[in-house]
Design an enzyme around this catalytic site. Structure first.
Site, short mmCIF file in Angstrom:
data_model
loop_
_atom_site.label_atom_id
_atom_site.label_comp_id
_atom_site.label_asym_id
_atom_site.label_seq_id
_atom_site.Cartn_x
_atom_site.Cartn_y
_atom_site.Cartn_z
N ASP A 14 0.76 -1.14 -0.29
CA ASP A 14 -0.66 -0.06 -0.11
C ASP A 14 0.40 1.09 0.17
OD1 ASP A 14 -2.45 -1.13 -0.27
OD2 ASP A 14 -2.81 -1.50 2.09
N ARG A 94 1.90 5.23 17.40
CA ARG A 94 1.75 6.60 16.01
C ARG A 94 2.02 7.37 16.65
NH1 ARG A 94 1.59 2.68 12.84
NH2 ARG A 94 -0.11 1.50 12.19
N ASP A 123 -5.94 4.10 13.54
CA ASP A 123 -4.60 4.70 13.09
C ASP A 123 -4.85 5.85 12.00
OD1 ASP A 123 -3.52 2.77 14.79
OD2 ASP A 123 -3.65 1.41 13.12
N SER A 174 -3.88 -8.78 7.57
CA SER A 174 -3.31 -7.38 8.05
C SER A 174 -2.81 -6.98 9.30
CB SER A 174 -4.19 -5.75 8.15
OG SER A 174 -3.43 -4.59 8.20
N1 ARG Z 1 -7.12 -2.26 16.58
C1 ARG Z 1 -5.55 -1.92 16.92
C2 ARG Z 1 -5.07 -0.85 17.26
O1 ARG Z 1 -6.28 -0.25 16.56
C3 ARG Z 1 -4.36 -2.84 16.27
C4 ARG Z 1 -4.63 -1.96 14.26
C5 ARG Z 1 -3.32 -2.91 13.89
N2 ARG Z 1 -3.49 -2.60 11.99
C6 ARG Z 1 -3.10 -3.54 11.20
N3 ARG Z 1 -3.33 -3.17 10.49
N4 ARG Z 1 -2.98 -4.78 11.83
O2 ARG Z 1 -4.43 -0.19 17.71
#
Ligand code: ARG
Length: 405
Positions: A14, A94, A123, A174
């Site tokens: 991506d 993040r 995110d 993912s």
């Molecule tokens: N659900 C978790 C969060 O919002 C993890 C997200 C992780 N992203 C991924 N592409 N698996 O912090």
């Protein structure tokens, strides 16, 4: 001259497509930025790829120490666990990535930043809110939120522009990975009735494949920060890595969670966090011993709010900073050693000691050496129960409440 944009670059499909897309659609010169938050990978390969797919520059920064010191350990001190299950590994990284990106943007004279998040997750919120907090003048572009391409179409786009499509695209999941944990979603996991397939897990063994003898470990904390493992002094990064190995081998740290995303979706998430599980368990056990009942009760409430703030992208909110000051103050005497037993997927506290322990043997014991004055109890109970007695005499209680006419 084209304007410059700093893209949070992972080396995956991506963000590689995004490099090209930002050029095609916005005419930006793209500077790829990668923060090493402990997501073990070949960063020179990431850099090469960024340049190959069209970035004018690629900057890789080691963020591990800062991640541990300013994000992971403060979250540990806070007992911040989202919805009682998720140690916030992804969410904590993040704001740090954004902080570094904003610095790079300033250095490089960029007018915008970009990230590869979709419009359905948390995110994007964390990236955008943090960027706006630190650099309100920077424009934010989120290609994956705009381009409206399916997975297939993204692959086609990549092929059209000669962007290498990694074989790992075959992986249905993912995955986000850093020093504090692995977060896995999508694929078979989207059916909440389906048991996670074995290939979801990389850091932790299935309980069936773990040693038949337990491992005993000791973690020593100073002011709520872990500083030794089995008596060996370690820096934060090494301590976490060693614990991942040790605890993962015993199957500790698997989480299967239906989680409430900020955007209103419930999603099925698998987490692997061996070190986080051990450290949170140990830290809480030490707080049980060194904090008063009032401190513990209030801190538990703060922990829920603090975890929500982190999860919801509000790291740079003043309210988060204010709560952090309270949390730091609570850790003054959270010093001592916790002994844990790792066995077949479980992590249990089996011993604790602290120079500031509030546990008093002579008060607790029923044996010789008892210093508790039992004769003081009836007077205490007499006053403790006074309002209950008064009310039940005036209004009745239980089977015969008095009629109110
Ligand atoms: N659900 C978790 C969060 O919002 C993890 C997200 C992780 N992203 C991924 N592409 N698996 O912090």
């Amino acid at each position: 001259m084209a304007e410059k944009i700093v893209l949070a670059y992972s080396g995956g499909l991506d963000t590689s497509v995004a490099v090209r897309w930002l050029k095609e659609n916005y005419r930006y010169d793209v500077i790829a930025f990668t923060a090493d938050v402990g997501n073990e990978r070949d960063f020179s390969a990431v850099e090469k790829k960024a340049l190959k797919v069209g970035a004018i520059k690629c900057i890789v920064k080691d963020a591990k120490d800062e991640f541990v010191k300013d994000y992971i350990f403060p979250a540990l001190q806070a007992d911040a666990i989202y919805e009682g299950q998720y140690n916030l590994a992804t969410a904590l990284a993040r704001p740090l990535i954004v902080k570094m990106m904003v610095e790079v943007a300033k250095q490089e004279g960029a007018t915008a930043v970009a990230h590869g998040c979709t419009g359905k997750g948390n995110d994007q919120v964390r990236f955008d809110v943090s960027t706006n907090a630190l650099a309100p003048g920077l424009k934010i572009v989120a290609p994956a939120r705009e381009w409206g391409m399916t997975r297939e179409e993204t692959i086609k786009y990549a092929q059209k522009y000669g962007i290498p499509v990694p074989i790992t695209v075959a992986s249905p999941y993912s995955i986000d990975e850093n020093l504090w944990g692995r977060s896995i979603e999508c694929g078979a996991l989207e059916d909440p009735w389906t048991e996670p397939p074995a290939d979801v897990y990389v850091w932790t063994k299935s309980a069936a494949d773990t040693p038949d003898r337990p491992a005993y470990i000791e973690v020593e904390f100073v002011k709520g920060i872990p500083i030794t493992l089995d008596g060996k002094k370690l820096d934060g990064v090494s301590l976490i890595k060693e614990l991942h190995e040790l605890a993962g081998k015993h199957g500790v740290g698997r989480v299967d969670h239906i989680e409430n995303r900020l955007v209103g979706i419930k999603s099925r998430e698998i987490y692997e966090a061996p070190a986080g599980t051990v450290l949170h368990t140990a830290h809480q056990a030490l707080e049980e011993m060194t904090l008063s009942k009032d401190q513990l009760r209030f801190k538990q409430k703060v922990a829920i709010d603090y975890a929500d703030l982190i999860y919801n992208g509000l790291w740079f909110a003043a309210h988060r900073r204010d709560l952090a000051a309270y949390i730091t103050s609570t850790q003054q005497y959270v010093t001592g050693t916790i002994r844990l037993k790792l066995f077949k997927g479980s992590c249990s506290v089996v011993g604790r000691k602290s120079p500031y322990s509030l546990y008093s043997f002579s008060l607790a014991t029923y044996d010789k050496g008892d210093k508790f004055d039992q004769k003081a109890s009836p007077g205490f109970i007499h006053l403790w129960g006074l309002p209950v007695r008064t009310q039940s005499q005036a209004q009745g209680f239980g089977e015969k409440p008095r009629e109110n006419k």
